[in-house]
Scaffold this motif. Sequence first.
Motif, mmCIF file in Angstrom:
data_model
loop_
_atom_site.group_PDB
_atom_site.id
_atom_site.type_symbol
_atom_site.label_atom_id
_atom_site.label_comp_id
_atom_site.label_asym_id
_atom_site.label_seq_id
_atom_site.Cartn_x
_atom_site.Cartn_y
_atom_site.Cartn_z
ATOM 1 N N ASP A 1 -1.401 2.707 -9.881
ATOM 2 C CA ASP A 1 -2.664 1.974 -9.773
ATOM 3 C C ASP A 1 -2.512 0.492 -10.079
ATOM 4 O O ASP A 1 -3.371 -0.318 -9.704
ATOM 5 N N SER B 1 0.089 7.518 -12.563
ATOM 6 C CA SER B 1 -0.916 6.557 -13.024
ATOM 7 C C SER B 1 -0.449 5.115 -12.897
ATOM 8 O O SER B 1 -1.253 4.204 -12.637
ATOM 9 N N TRP B 2 0.867 4.863 -13.058
ATOM 10 C CA TRP B 2 1.355 3.484 -12.987
ATOM 11 C C TRP B 2 1.169 2.886 -11.598
ATOM 12 O O TRP B 2 1.137 1.661 -11.440
ATOM 13 N N SER C 1 6.815 11.415 -12.530
ATOM 14 C CA SER C 1 6.266 10.063 -12.476
ATOM 15 C C SER C 1 6.744 9.283 -11.259
ATOM 16 O O SER C 1 6.444 8.087 -11.131
#
Length: 437
Positions: A13, A10-11, A202
Amino acid sequence: MVIAAGAGPSWLDHSIWWHVYPLGFTGAEAAALPSGTPRRHRLRRLAKWLDYAVDLGVSGLQLGPIFTSETHGYDTTDYFTIDPRLGDDRDFDELILAAHERGLRVVLDGVFNHVGRSFPRFGDPGSAHWFRPTADGHETFEGHHSLVRLNHDAPDVLDHVVRVMDHWLDRGASGWRLDAAYAVPPAFWRQALDRVRPLHPSACFAGEVIHGDYAGYATASGLDSITQYELWKAIWSSLNERNLFELAWALDRHNGFLESFLPLTFVGNHDVTRLASRLDDERHLGHALAVLFTVGGLPVIYYGDEQAFHGVKEERAGGDEAIRPSFPDHRDDLAPYGWHTYRLHQRLAGLRRRHPWLVRARTAVRHLSNTAAALEMTDGAGHRLVTLLNLSDHPHRFPLDDTGLAVADASARTAEPCLVPEHGWAVLHQVTHAGVR
């Protein structure tokens, strides 16, 4: 409905990258240090520039090669040690810590298609299966004698790549940029990532692909991102040729790529002539940046481009030196003429951060001629930006309904949002009763 796109943590983005080639940035020697020479702790010099990167508006560093190599870093000889010209493990750990303290992530350059000839496995009879033999020696990468290609069908090579990835992710890296990914079977990356991702969910993985089927390669490999060379070429070429139809065509394909992956977008990198040298008319540098920072994807700034550095790549030995220069010890030592471009990058990076939905935005061309284009970015959830480009010698009034539109940034302010001066650009945002969207 929010438009879907490729996978990735998600980071990712919210990413804007500062791409640094450490050996050049720190002024390292052109070749490996002689045996017995003390290490040079040059990564500490790079750490001193992290505040500059934060001020620029980026969220992370994309580092070029930092592992022990013979010359330029892409001829790796030891993937588990920092190049003695740059420092040691402690220097790396301190760089990672300093970056993380500032909210910056660090992505490393993984050169896993080929190795330097002094790589220990090369020449070891017991490791012959690591490489592909030919009638007169071993397969090399694109004719470069110093770069010996690995055999990606060998389980030992896969194990090696997985160990390297895990090792440096364990030490604080946030992902990998995979050099010459296009030369490696995509199934190899999928096998490697199937083993690495469970331990590092991640982490992000981007592949260098120059030509070919970007979307197909992304799907087959499982990579989060692919370098968008098509858009890079279309940006500078369309500006030079006064042919914005080429840019429109590339952006239509770019929309399609966003269905499969997050393209890594750029207007300069360590392998190409710098934008300020590539453009025939430097008045159009802002146009290139306006496109970079408002279309979908993951924008990357190549170090020095934010200061309008010049540099021409030449096809000869040492032909990359001009595009991989050293930075001074302090920001005050940079030439004064570059700060205008730095501030332009700051403004556009700030705009990008205020509109994080742009990472997955699609672009529609609402007005188009050879010298004028209106690019509308939307995300399917009501967000909208419009980028206006004028390459002509006269002001251009774009035939758009400007109701609710206001200038977010521009080369020069005008009385009307859709009136752009000669050789000018503007980015318009939607204003609602609740404020800016």
